[in-house]
Design a protein around this motif. Structure first.
Motif, mmCIF file in Angstrom:
data_model
loop_
_atom_site.group_PDB
_atom_site.id
_atom_site.type_symbol
_atom_site.label_atom_id
_atom_site.label_comp_id
_atom_site.label_asym_id
_atom_site.label_seq_id
_atom_site.Cartn_x
_atom_site.Cartn_y
_atom_site.Cartn_z
ATOM 1 N N ALA A 227 6.562 -9.544 112.648
ATOM 2 C CA ALA A 227 8.001 -9.422 112.903
ATOM 3 C C ALA A 227 8.349 -9.999 114.269
ATOM 4 N N VAL A 228 7.561 -9.664 115.284
ATOM 5 C CA VAL A 228 7.802 -10.201 116.623
ATOM 6 C C VAL A 228 7.704 -11.719 116.619
ATOM 7 N N LYS A 229 6.715 -12.237 115.928
ATOM 8 C CA LYS A 229 6.552 -13.686 115.849
ATOM 9 C C LYS A 229 7.759 -14.330 115.177
ATOM 10 N N GLN A 230 8.254 -13.734 114.103
ATOM 11 C CA GLN A 230 9.409 -14.296 113.409
ATOM 12 C C GLN A 230 10.661 -14.235 114.276
ATOM 13 N N PHE A 231 10.844 -13.114 115.002
ATOM 14 C CA PHE A 231 11.961 -13.029 115.941
ATOM 15 C C PHE A 231 11.900 -14.188 116.927
ATOM 16 N N CYS A 232 10.677 -14.473 117.394
ATOM 17 C CA CYS A 232 10.497 -15.531 118.387
ATOM 18 C C CYS A 232 10.824 -16.898 117.797
ATOM 19 N N ILE A 233 10.339 -17.170 116.598
ATOM 20 C CA ILE A 233 10.624 -18.441 115.932
ATOM 21 C C ILE A 233 12.119 -18.594 115.686
ATOM 22 N N ASP A 234 12.788 -17.478 115.395
ATOM 23 C CA ASP A 234 14.226 -17.498 115.120
ATOM 24 C C ASP A 234 15.071 -17.609 116.378
ATOM 25 N N GLY A 235 14.433 -17.711 117.539
ATOM 26 C CA GLY A 235 15.186 -17.923 118.767
ATOM 27 C C GLY A 235 15.752 -16.672 119.390
ATOM 28 N N GLN A 236 15.137 -15.529 119.138
ATOM 29 C CA GLN A 236 15.686 -14.273 119.641
ATOM 30 C C GLN A 236 15.125 -13.864 121.005
ATOM 31 N N GLY A 237 14.133 -14.583 121.509
ATOM 32 C CA GLY A 237 13.610 -14.226 122.809
ATOM 33 C C GLY A 237 12.218 -14.772 123.048
#
Length: 306
Positions: A227-237
């Motif tokens: 989930a953290v990795k996907q957030f990162c790929i999605d540009g969330q931080g």
């Protein structure tokens, strides 16, 4: 008539095969006189002359030739039975229970299991992919693949890959918010917090100034590495995650490493086993995965001597 012992039969067969008491004794690691006594005892038990002896030569009698043919075939059957039993014991079979983290397991373990199973058709796999801590003894896990520092324990560990945590973000996030060049600038950015491990709340960074404990702040957090990795790929931080789980996304351009002079402590990817001998199935899986990982471009920088 007393049934001859296996030792007597082996001595007779060795003499017949080598056509010599001396050479048979050498093959059996015995003295010629000891071999001669065994053959004589065999002849007494079967009440039949098996070998004609002279001072210059020896030869099988007709009865000896028949007995040799039958006995040598029987000994060969015994040898083959032993080898089959030995091979069955050393061949991976039964159920192999394996534990791995979710992200690493999905990227670097599960994709290789079909090929592994095709190589070992008598084996069954029970795969546990989870970010929680798995007690491999209590949960009957044969081998766990773990990332990070390992606590001292009675478990047996083998390092498979080098690894450390790195700071990463997506190109989209950096376009929107800029690229931090110092830790002070990092404090102004959205950080993605992983609560799956104890050090997710505080990032321990090692760099030119030594160790720094950085407290990440951000709007999004999760107890799951994927989930953290996907957030990162999605540009969330910005995320602080294991290099082995981010390597493929970096290779594809989905993520970019930031502040490369600041990383986590050097750790690794380990295979971990319960105390005691490592089973052939667990050993075969780790050897197989290690070979496959050597062929993954994104893991080349993390490979280590095993």
């Amino acid at each position: 008539m007393e049934e001859p012992s296996l030792q007597l039969v082996k001595a007779f067969v060795a003499v017949a095969e080598h056509q010599s008491f001396a050479r048979a004794a050498q093959a059996l690691n015995m003295t010629p006189s000891a071999v001669s006594r065994l053959v004589k005892k065999l002849e007494q038990q079967v009440d039949m002359l098996l070998i004609n002896r002279t001072t210059r030569a020896m030869s099988l009698t007709k009865a000896g030739q028949r007995y040799f043919t039958d006995c040598s075939a029987a000994l060969e059957q015994l040898r083959m039975a032993y080898e089959r039993m030995r091979d069955e014991q050393s061949q991976p079979q039964g159920t192999l229970r394996v534990s791995t983290s979710l992200s690493f397991g999905r990227l670097h373990v599960a994709p290789h299991l079909a090929a592994f199973m095709a190589q070992y058709p008598q084996l069954r796999i029970d795969l546990l992919m989870t970010d929680r801590y798995v007690d491999i003894v209590a949960e009957r896990v044969a081998v766990a693949i773990r990332i990070g520092r390992l606590p001292d324990s009675s478990l047996v560990a083998r390092k498979l890959l080098n690894n450390r945590r790195i700071l990463v973000a997506s190109p989209h996030y950096l376009q929107q918010h800029g690229t931090p060049t110092t830790l002070e600038e990092l404090r102004q950015h959205q950080c993605l917090v992983s609560t799956a491990s104890h050090d997710g709340e505080n990032w321990r960074l090692f760099g030119p100034a030594g160790e720094t404990v950085f407290q990440p702040k951000g709007r999004m957090r999760a107890d799951n590495g994927d989930a953290v990795k996907q957030f990162c790929i999605d540009g969330q931080g910005i995320a602080f995650h294991s290099a082995v789980t981010m390597a493929e996304s970096i290779r594809l351009g989905e993520l970019v490493q930031l502040l490369p002079q600041w990383t986590g402590r050097e750790t690794g990817v380990y295979s971990v086993y319960p105390p005691g001998p490592v089973g052939p199935a667990a050993r075969a899986l780790i050897d197989f995965l290690t070979l496959r990982w050597q062929q993954e471009p994104c893991l080349q920088m993390q490979k280590t001597e095993v």
